[in-house]
Design a protein around this motif. Structure first.
Motif, PDB file in Angstrom:
ATOM      1  N   ARG A 119     -14.085  -2.488   0.959  1.00 39.42           N
ATOM      2  CA  ARG A 119     -14.315  -1.660  -0.227  1.00 39.42           C
ATOM      3  C   ARG A 119     -13.220  -0.610  -0.353  1.00 39.42           C
ATOM      4  O   ARG A 119     -12.753  -0.312  -1.457  1.00 39.42           O
ATOM      5  N   TRP A 120     -12.798  -0.053   0.790  1.00 35.62           N
ATOM      6  CA  TRP A 120     -11.724   0.939   0.795  1.00 35.62           C
ATOM      7  C   TRP A 120     -10.691   0.505   1.836  1.00 35.62           C
ATOM      8  O   TRP A 120     -10.955   0.547   3.040  1.00 35.62           O
ATOM      9  N   ASP A 121      -9.531   0.087   1.396  1.00 34.96           N
ATOM     10  CA  ASP A 121      -8.482  -0.343   2.313  1.00 34.96           C
ATOM     11  C   ASP A 121      -7.529   0.817   2.552  1.00 34.96           C
ATOM     12  O   ASP A 121      -6.694   1.146   1.705  1.00 34.96           O
ATOM     13  N   LEU A 122      -7.673   1.454   3.705  1.00 34.63           N
ATOM     14  CA  LEU A 122      -6.873   2.633   4.045  1.00 34.63           C
ATOM     15  C   LEU A 122      -5.850   2.331   5.133  1.00 34.63           C
ATOM     16  O   LEU A 122      -5.329   3.253   5.770  1.00 34.63           O
ATOM     17  N   ARG A 123      -5.549   1.066   5.353  1.00 35.25           N
ATOM     18  CA  ARG A 123      -4.534   0.713   6.355  1.00 35.25           C
ATOM     19  C   ARG A 123      -3.151   1.126   5.857  1.00 35.25           C
ATOM     20  O   ARG A 123      -2.856   1.031   4.666  1.00 35.25           O
ATOM     21  N   PRO A 124      -2.286   1.582   6.776  1.00 37.28           N
ATOM     22  CA  PRO A 124      -0.968   2.085   6.354  1.00 37.28           C
ATOM     23  C   PRO A 124      -0.054   0.956   5.905  1.00 37.28           C
ATOM     24  O   PRO A 124      -0.281  -0.224   6.166  1.00 37.28           O
ATOM     25  N   GLY A 125       1.015   1.366   5.185  1.00 33.25           N
ATOM     26  CA  GLY A 125       2.021   0.412   4.745  1.00 33.25           C
ATOM     27  C   GLY A 125       1.666  -0.305   3.462  1.00 33.25           C
ATOM     28  O   GLY A 125       2.265  -1.340   3.153  1.00 33.25           O
ATOM     29  N   ARG A 126       0.723   0.224   2.696  1.00 32.65           N
ATOM     30  CA  ARG A 126       0.264  -0.439   1.488  1.00 32.65           C
ATOM     31  C   ARG A 126       0.381   0.486   0.277  1.00 32.65           C
ATOM     32  O   ARG A 126      -0.582   1.160  -0.090  1.00 32.65           O
ATOM     33  N   PRO A 127       1.543   0.534  -0.361  1.00 35.12           N
ATOM     34  CA  PRO A 127       1.667   1.317  -1.597  1.00 35.12           C
ATOM     35  C   PRO A 127       0.865   0.649  -2.707  1.00 35.12           C
ATOM     36  O   PRO A 127       0.481  -0.525  -2.602  1.00 35.12           O
ATOM     37  N   ASP A 128       0.602   1.389  -3.757  1.00 37.69           N
ATOM     38  CA  ASP A 128      -0.143   0.848  -4.893  1.00 37.69           C
ATOM     39  C   ASP A 128       0.837   0.156  -5.834  1.00 37.69           C
ATOM     40  O   ASP A 128       1.487   0.789  -6.670  1.00 37.69           O
ATOM     41  N   THR A 129       0.931  -1.155  -5.727  1.00 38.03           N
ATOM     42  CA  THR A 129       1.897  -1.901  -6.538  1.00 38.03           C
ATOM     43  C   THR A 129       1.451  -2.014  -7.992  1.00 38.03           C
ATOM     44  O   THR A 129       2.260  -2.391  -8.846  1.00 38.03           O
ATOM     45  N   THR A 130       0.188  -1.669  -8.294  1.00 37.19           N
ATOM     46  CA  THR A 130      -0.248  -1.704  -9.697  1.00 37.19           C
ATOM     47  C   THR A 130       0.385  -0.589 -10.509  1.00 37.19           C
ATOM     48  O   THR A 130       0.320  -0.603 -11.744  1.00 37.19           O
ATOM     49  N   LEU A 131       1.004   0.394  -9.836  1.00 31.16           N
ATOM     50  CA  LEU A 131       1.664   1.488 -10.548  1.00 31.16           C
ATOM     51  C   LEU A 131       3.036   1.082 -11.077  1.00 31.16           C
ATOM     52  O   LEU A 131       3.651   1.829 -11.832  1.00 31.16           O
ATOM     53  N   LEU A 132       3.509  -0.071 -10.687  1.00 32.01           N
ATOM     54  CA  LEU A 132       4.803  -0.556 -11.156  1.00 32.01           C
ATOM     55  C   LEU A 132       4.725  -0.883 -12.644  1.00 32.01           C
ATOM     56  O   LEU A 132       3.761  -1.511 -13.106  1.00 32.01           O
ATOM     57  N   ASP A 133       5.712  -0.448 -13.405  1.00 27.24           N
ATOM     58  CA  ASP A 133       5.781  -0.738 -14.837  1.00 27.24           C
ATOM     59  C   ASP A 133       6.111  -2.224 -15.005  1.00 27.24           C
ATOM     60  O   ASP A 133       7.250  -2.649 -14.787  1.00 27.24           O
ATOM     61  N   LEU A 450      -4.828   6.685   8.150  1.00 27.34           N
ATOM     62  CA  LEU A 450      -5.469   6.434   6.855  1.00 27.34           C
ATOM     63  C   LEU A 450      -4.443   6.555   5.736  1.00 27.34           C
ATOM     64  O   LEU A 450      -3.866   7.619   5.518  1.00 27.34           O
ATOM     65  N   CYS A 451      -4.221   5.466   5.020  1.00 23.34           N
ATOM     66  CA  CYS A 451      -3.295   5.463   3.895  1.00 23.34           C
ATOM     67  C   CYS A 451      -4.058   5.747   2.605  1.00 23.34           C
ATOM     68  O   CYS A 451      -5.061   5.088   2.311  1.00 23.34           O
ATOM     69  N   TYR A 452      -3.575   6.721   1.847  1.00 22.58           N
ATOM     70  CA  TYR A 452      -4.264   7.103   0.608  1.00 22.58           C
ATOM     71  C   TYR A 452      -3.568   6.571  -0.638  1.00 22.58           C
ATOM     72  O   TYR A 452      -4.014   6.816  -1.757  1.00 22.58           O
ATOM     73  N   ALA A 453      -2.487   5.802  -0.472  1.00 24.61           N
ATOM     74  CA  ALA A 453      -1.717   5.371  -1.640  1.00 24.61           C
ATOM     75  C   ALA A 453      -2.553   4.566  -2.622  1.00 24.61           C
ATOM     76  O   ALA A 453      -2.383   4.686  -3.842  1.00 24.61           O
ATOM     77  N   GLY A 454      -3.455   3.735  -2.116  1.00 25.02           N
ATOM     78  CA  GLY A 454      -4.267   2.908  -3.001  1.00 25.02           C
ATOM     79  C   GLY A 454      -5.677   3.425  -3.204  1.00 25.02           C
ATOM     80  O   GLY A 454      -6.522   2.705  -3.762  1.00 25.02           O
ATOM     81  N   LEU A 455      -5.957   4.650  -2.767  1.00 25.74           N
ATOM     82  CA  LEU A 455      -7.304   5.208  -2.869  1.00 25.74           C
ATOM     83  C   LEU A 455      -7.416   6.084  -4.108  1.00 25.74           C
ATOM     84  O   LEU A 455      -6.865   7.186  -4.153  1.00 25.74           O
ATOM     85  N   ALA A 456      -8.125   5.589  -5.109  1.00 26.78           N
ATOM     86  CA  ALA A 456      -8.296   6.363  -6.346  1.00 26.78           C
ATOM     87  C   ALA A 456      -8.959   7.707  -6.037  1.00 26.78           C
ATOM     88  O   ALA A 456      -9.809   7.799  -5.146  1.00 26.78           O
ATOM     89  N   GLU A 457      -8.570   8.725  -6.782  1.00 24.57           N
ATOM     90  CA  GLU A 457      -9.127  10.061  -6.552  1.00 24.57           C
ATOM     91  C   GLU A 457     -10.645  10.069  -6.639  1.00 24.57           C
ATOM     92  O   GLU A 457     -11.318  10.769  -5.877  1.00 24.57           O
ATOM     93  N   THR A 458     -11.188   9.279  -7.533  1.00 26.56           N
ATOM     94  CA  THR A 458     -12.639   9.239  -7.703  1.00 26.56           C
ATOM     95  C   THR A 458     -13.351   8.576  -6.537  1.00 26.56           C
ATOM     96  O   THR A 458     -14.574   8.708  -6.396  1.00 26.56           O
ATOM     97  N   GLN A 459     -12.608   7.852  -5.683  1.00 28.01           N
ATOM     98  CA  GLN A 459     -13.217   7.159  -4.549  1.00 28.01           C
ATOM     99  C   GLN A 459     -13.012   7.883  -3.226  1.00 28.01           C
ATOM    100  O   GLN A 459     -13.568   7.471  -2.202  1.00 28.01           O
ATOM    101  N   ALA A 460     -12.213   8.941  -3.232  1.00 24.12           N
ATOM    102  CA  ALA A 460     -11.895   9.619  -1.974  1.00 24.12           C
ATOM    103  C   ALA A 460     -13.148  10.167  -1.294  1.00 24.12           C
ATOM    104  O   ALA A 460     -13.317  10.020  -0.074  1.00 24.12           O
ATOM    105  N   GLY A 461     -14.046  10.780  -2.060  1.00 26.72           N
ATOM    106  CA  GLY A 461     -15.253  11.356  -1.474  1.00 26.72           C
ATOM    107  C   GLY A 461     -16.115  10.307  -0.808  1.00 26.72           C
ATOM    108  O   GLY A 461     -16.586  10.475   0.325  1.00 26.72           O
ATOM    109  N   ALA A 462     -16.334   9.184  -1.483  1.00 27.76           N
ATOM    110  CA  ALA A 462     -17.191   8.130  -0.933  1.00 27.76           C
ATOM    111  C   ALA A 462     -16.563   7.518   0.314  1.00 27.76           C
ATOM    112  O   ALA A 462     -17.254   7.246   1.306  1.00 27.76           O
TER     113      ALA A 462
END
Length: 477
Positions: A119-133, A450-462
């Motif tokens: 549900r939450w993938d916080l492993r390092p080395g994983r940038p959010d590639t969906t941010l690519l234009d 814990l990698c936060y690159a792919g963790l949406a702000e709204t999901q950080a608390g959960a």
């Protein structure tokens, strides 16, 4: 000094079933690799010791070790027993087995590799590639597609345009003044590290590495014949005063120590360069995510300092800034070593295909990379702030390291907490994380990376609540 092997307590359970006992023992060892409890370079118990632990005769254990060695999971070394082979953990995670499984689709005693994403993938080395234009990325590849491929079968692609625009990018973003001809384009850092000991004349020599640090560098240098030595890091990264006598090179991550996150101050950088000049040694600078700093301006790369070009092998990558799957990195070596390194890389097939180089060159030259960098930095800064705030609320009893830069933080745990066990429990709670102990060789450290690159702000608390619920039984508050 030689590397001190990590102590491994291999407590496996051999499943019941109709499969031959040697297969079931081998499956259990592969399961340990898949879980992360065994890692490349770890020694296996002797066949006699494991047989005694399992209350079995020695024969099936010997047969299982032979099977694992034949499959490439372990290396047998005369006089020093069996050790886990480089890349064996990745092969196990990918579902590789040492034998044809029994009818029914699974090896006896081994669960099928799950394809359920956490549900939450916080492993390092994983940038959010969906941010690519996506539109800018497609334009870059369309431009690359208009070029006629080269026909020189005797050498790798020259990547002339990519080296030219990369040189300009490094000058502006990292302060590194390097001529395009001094850049070598390689297919990722991990694979290319294996070429360095031979090309740089380090086979049989001592190479110092940060501890905890980048495990793939350990396995690569050791596999290629270098003698690796652990140097413990502190809040300022590696201390040059602790480099072992006789070391001919040191591998460092000065902009954002991996994984603890320290930034090496200018005083230590100057001492490190002085050591390299005085001993005629090399500094291997891995600038893996030097572009990401949030509270203060990024320090220029170590390679930017006066006189560094003669002693620093600079290594950069597109994996964090764009995507790991792109498999593009670059190396700037001292000129006296550049040709040897180029020949060694090409002889190993460590080249980047021409079309990928052209597309990346267009992406940089068009200004799309600069725009992308600005966008992801803003996004990652917000996600980092959300994770830190959630940790302050739900985990006030733990310490976070490395929050100023990069794409991950380290949540420190007491030395008596088994972080491998914590990671297993987190997995059951839907959180994927990495144990800090997996990055250490001789230094006892415990924690979560814990990698936060792919963790949406709204999901950080959960996500952090799930981490806190898992940790509370292990920590005195």
């Amino acid at each position: 000094m030689p590397r001190t092997p990590r102590r491994v307590d291999l407590a496996i359970t051999v499943a019941d079933g109709p499969a031959p006992l040697r297969h079931r023992i081998a499956d259990a060892v592969v399961g340990e690799l898949r879980s992360g409890r065994l890692r490349p370079g770890d020694p296996l118990p002797s066949t006699r010791a494991l047989a005694a632990d399992l209350s079995l005769s020695r024969g099936p254990v010997v047969a299982a070790y032979d099977e694992l060695a034949a499959a490439g999971f372990v290396l047998s070394r005369a006089g020093s027993g069996a050790v886990v082979a480089p890349g064996a953990d990745r092969a196990a995670a990918a579902g590789a087995l040492s034998h044809v499984p029994a009818a029914g689709g699974e090896a006896a005693g081994i669960r099928a590799v799950t394809t359920t994403a956490p549900r939450w993938d916080l492993r390092p080395g994983r940038p959010d590639t969906t941010l690519l234009d996506a539109a800018a990325w497609r334009r870059a590849w369309r431009a690359a597609g208009t070029a006629v491929p080269g026909n020189d079968a005797g050498a790798g692609p020259s990547h002339e345009r990519l080296r030219r625009v990369l040189a300009d990018h490094l000058r502006r973003s990292r302060g590194v003044a390097v001529a395009p001809d001094d850049l070598l384009i390689v297919p990722g850092v991990g694979a290319s590290l294996r070429a360095l000991p031979v090309a740089l004349g380090l086979v049989g020599s001592t190479v110092a590495l940060e501890d905890p640090g980048y495990v793939e560098a350990w396995t690569a240098f050791e596999a290629e014949g270098a003698r690796v030595a652990a140097v413990s890091v502190d809040g300022d990264g590696l201390d040059p005063a602790h480099l072992p006598r006789g070391a001919r090179a040191v591998y460092v991550t000065p902009s954002h120590q991996y994984p603890l996150g320290a930034r090496m101050p200018v005083t230590r950088r100057a001492l490190l360069l002085d050591w390299a000049r005085r001993t005629d040694s090399l500094v291997l600078e891995d600038d893996y995510d030097g572009e990401f700093r949030y509270d203060v301006s990024p320090l220029p790369a170590l390679r930017s300092m006066p006189g560094a070009a003669d002693h620093v092998v600079y290594i950069g990558t597109a994996s964090k800034l764009i995507a790991p799957s792109l498999r593009v990195a670059w190396i700037a070596a001292p000129r006296r070593l550049r040709e040897r390194l180029r020949v060694e890389l090409e002889s190993r097939g460590l080249v980047v295909n021409e079309a990928t180089g052209l597309a990346l060159a267009e992406f940089i030259a068009s200004g799309s990379l600069a725009t992308h960098h600005a966008r992801v930095t803003r996004t990652y800064a917000a996600r980092r702030a959300a994770l830190v705030a959630a940790a302050s609320e739900h985990l006030p009893f733990v310490v976070l390291d490395g929050v100023e830069a990069g794409l991950h933080v380290v949540l420190r745990l007491p030395d008596d907490v088994d972080d491998l066990d914590v990671v297993t429990r987190l997995d059951a709670a839907g959180v994927a994380a990495s144990p800090l102990s997996a990055y250490a060789v001789a230094t006892p450290v415990r924690g979560l990376v814990l990698c936060y690159a792919g963790l949406a702000e709204t999901q950080a608390g959960a996500a952090i609540r799930a981490v806190a619920d898992t940790l509370r039984p292990h920590i005195d508050q």
